[in-house]
Design an enzyme around this catalytic site. Sequence first.
Site, PDB file in Angstrom:
ATOM      1  N   ASP A   1       0.873  -1.183   0.000  1.00 24.57           N
ATOM      2  CA  ASP A   1       0.000   0.000   0.000  1.00 24.57           C
ATOM      3  C   ASP A   1       0.905   1.226   0.000  1.00 24.57           C
ATOM      4  O   ASP A   1       2.046   1.182   0.456  1.00 24.57           O
ATOM      5  CB  ASP A   1      -0.972  -0.020   1.180  1.00 24.57           C
TER       6      ASP A   1
ATOM      7  N   ASP B   1      -7.750  -7.262   1.320  1.00 26.44           N
ATOM      8  CA  ASP B   1      -6.727  -7.319   2.366  1.00 26.44           C
ATOM      9  C   ASP B   1      -7.347  -6.804   3.653  1.00 26.44           C
ATOM     10  O   ASP B   1      -8.258  -5.976   3.617  1.00 26.44           O
ATOM     11  CB  ASP B   1      -5.515  -6.435   2.034  1.00 26.44           C
TER      12      ASP B   1
ATOM     13  N   CYS C   1     -11.028 -27.980  10.069  1.00 30.40           N
ATOM     14  CA  CYS C   1      -9.841 -27.226   9.655  1.00 30.40           C
ATOM     15  C   CYS C   1      -8.621 -28.134   9.695  1.00 30.40           C
ATOM     16  O   CYS C   1      -8.439 -28.905  10.635  1.00 30.40           O
ATOM     17  CB  CYS C   1      -9.638 -26.029  10.575  1.00 30.40           C
TER      18      CYS C   1
ATOM     19  N   CYS D   1      -5.447 -26.988   9.608  1.00 26.45           N
ATOM     20  CA  CYS D   1      -4.236 -26.252   9.992  1.00 26.45           C
ATOM     21  C   CYS D   1      -3.524 -26.982  11.135  1.00 26.45           C
ATOM     22  O   CYS D   1      -4.118 -27.810  11.824  1.00 26.45           O
ATOM     23  CB  CYS D   1      -4.576 -24.810  10.373  1.00 26.45           C
TER      24      CYS D   1
ATOM     25  N   CYS E   1      -5.197 -26.746  14.613  1.00 22.44           N
ATOM     26  CA  CYS E   1      -6.366 -27.612  14.815  1.00 22.44           C
ATOM     27  C   CYS E   1      -5.974 -29.087  14.850  1.00 22.44           C
ATOM     28  O   CYS E   1      -6.640 -29.892  15.507  1.00 22.44           O
ATOM     29  CB  CYS E   1      -7.416 -27.348  13.738  1.00 22.44           C
TER      30      CYS E   1
ATOM     31  N   HIS F   1      -4.332 -20.466  12.578  1.00 25.45           N
ATOM     32  CA  HIS F   1      -5.689 -20.942  12.306  1.00 25.45           C
ATOM     33  C   HIS F   1      -6.490 -19.913  11.502  1.00 25.45           C
ATOM     34  O   HIS F   1      -7.172 -20.264  10.530  1.00 25.45           O
ATOM     35  CB  HIS F   1      -6.452 -21.286  13.591  1.00 25.45           C
TER      36      HIS F   1
END
Length: 330
Positions: free
Chosen positions: A49, A225, A263, A265, A268, A293
């Site tokens: 940005d 974003d 999930c 990840c 998890c 997560h």
Amino acid sequence: MLPEQLKAMNLQIMLANTYHLGTRPGPKVLKKAGGLHKFMNWDGNLLTDSGGFQMVSLLKLAEITEEGVKFQSLNEHKNEVMLTPEHSIEIQNAIGADIIMQLDDVVSTTVPDKARIEESVHRTTRWLDRCLQAHQNPDIQSIFPIVQGTLFEDLRRISASEHIKRDVNGFAIGGLSGGESKDDFWKIVNLCTDLLPKNKPVYLMGVGFAVDLVICSALGVDMFDCVFPTRTARFGCALLMNGQINLRKKQYALDFNPIDSDCTCSTCKNYTRAYLHGIVTELPVACHLLTEHNLAFQLRLMKTIRENILNGTFKEFVKKFMEDLYPKKD
Ligand code: GUN
Ligand code: ZN
């Protein structure tokens, strides 16, 4: 999160800020390092940005003139610094992100002064042309213009129609998610995606709540974003398809389930809600586990959106997503 951890999650793009990196380590170091990809060990995509929005939103001291955004520097001297469109591009060229943003004149959606908003729309286009003129690496870094105009449809139309005349690879919608109602927000997103070319990516800046990702994808947005998923992780909040839970709450002290059994990840797979509850106010590593997560959640949601669009089942997906998020009360 380490870049290698993000890579292992299949994360493809990261946002960095010109304003922060321009202050420290500064463009000289970044240039000498061979750009930010190399400097931070990240060979995925980067987007920067332009800096003005961060200064205006973080530092209430910023003052905007035709030349640029004037603000008090964060360095030890606390002197006044002027961020011009040319200087923003110079720093963004040194950072070397794949997508870079024009410097824009952002006015909050809560400002009622239409003359000021009209000025910001035309100034943003003038600054776009100064950014395009100053850009040193157009072959490897794409500048995205930013459509402004707050909640005024006529001003959004002017902004979009000016920006689509420029030879660029994508467009952003800015100046939203600043306290306006959801109805107003979605109306403006819908208008902008109608006006912008369909064959180039459209990026909605600063948006990241699950419900907004689903609706704005339906309206034609391709990129988003937001600090929300990682910031809320640091406050103990984990994201789920039917909302969010705060692991600081006592009710999780004896809950030996993962945050989300759907999930995949590593948080998890390896840790329970009870464990996270026990460390969430004590150990910084809890922030890391929850951040992983929440990033996995955002990636999974966007992947599900893409797959349903490609399969022609997006409409059914949106319906089910909304019913799960807002279940009927009996
Ligand atoms: N981030 C969120 N909204 C905006 C915006 O309108 N302009 C810029 N430059 N960044 C943003
Ligand atoms: Zn998870």
